[in-house]
Enzyme design. Structure first.
Site, short mmCIF file in Angstrom:
data_model
loop_
_atom_site.label_atom_id
_atom_site.label_comp_id
_atom_site.label_asym_id
_atom_site.label_seq_id
_atom_site.Cartn_x
_atom_site.Cartn_y
_atom_site.Cartn_z
N GLY A 39 -53.38 39.61 -26.13
CA GLY A 39 -54.76 39.78 -25.66
C GLY A 39 -55.61 38.60 -26.05
N GLU A 109 -45.27 33.66 -32.27
CA GLU A 109 -44.08 34.09 -31.54
C GLU A 109 -44.39 35.37 -30.78
OE1 GLU A 109 -40.86 35.76 -34.02
OE2 GLU A 109 -42.15 35.31 -35.74
N GLU A 111 -42.28 38.88 -29.05
CA GLU A 111 -40.99 39.56 -29.12
C GLU A 111 -41.09 40.97 -28.57
OE1 GLU A 111 -38.23 41.11 -32.80
OE2 GLU A 111 -38.97 39.05 -32.89
#
Length: 225
Positions: A39, A109, A111
């Site tokens: 976001g 990152e 995931e």
């Protein structure tokens, strides 16, 4: 008093027969290195949905056309963000496949995580994610939304696997096949079947014209004590 609007994305897919959500590890304060939902802030000249689509692409590399996207809810608890008074509009995005995510500028990152094994999330994202998961589970009962997790053509077994993953339940194959194929407008046979060397060919279906399932495919109600 500073005031801002953000969008947050509850992105769900089914991977290896499990419901998974996309999380990003924050690269900046607050909550640096904590996991969170994708976001970001809404720009002054930007529509809310446009902001959600932009964040979808920037933080994950996933394009709008690959996802079912709908507005989930608005969250505005005064202390939800330590930086300022921030109201967020959350969106629910469902994907038929799980492309390799790409972390954005403010994420270290990204995931896919099984919803059964989620870490604690930054801000109030635990609540937002929980609301998004329940929205998906509920809508599978009375709408053809489960097909958003499927490729354009799918078998009834693949559709059943979606229900089992999202509901975290085991469904009777014959009973589910009967309900799915007899619910008006839910699925439509393509006239084609799967091919391959393993097992018998299975009939392929595509999403039908129905927007509401009648009768609904209800989740099992746990026994009362």
């Amino acid at each position: 008093m500073a005031f801002a609007v953000t969008v947050d994305l509850v992105m769900l897919t089914v991977r290896q027969d499990a419901l998974c959500a996309l999380l990003v590890r924050r690269a900046i304060p607050p909550y640096e290195s904590a996991w969170a939902l994708p976001g970001g802030f809404v720009r002054e000249d930007e529509d809310l949905t446009d902001a959600a689509v932009r964040e979808l692409s920037e933080e994950t590399g996933i394009q709008r056309e690959a996802a079912h996207l709908e507005q989930l809810a608005t969250y505005g608890t005064p202390a939800r963000d330590p930086r300022a008074r921030v109201v967020t509009v959350a969106y629910l995005a469902l994907l038929p496949a799980a492309p390799t995510p790409k972390a954005g500028t403010d994420a270290a990152e990204a995931e896919w995580c099984r919803v059964a094994d989620l870490p604690a999330l930054a801000f109030d994202h635990d609540r937002i994610l929980e609301d998004g998961i329940e929205r998906a589970r509920a809508k599978l009962e009375y709408s053809p939304l489960a097909t958003a997790f499927c490729p354009p053509e799918f078998t009834i077994a693949e559709l059943r696997a979606v229900y089992e993953a999202v509901w975290s339940a085991t469904l009777d194959p014959r009973n589910f096949h009967r309900k799915a194929t007899t619910t008006p407008g839910f699925v439509v046979p393509t006239g084609r079947s799967t091919t391959g060397d393993r097992g018998r060919p299975a009939q392929l279906f595509t999403r039908g014209p129905a927007t509401v399932l009648h009768p609904p495919l209800l989740r099992a109600t746990p026994p009362t004590t």
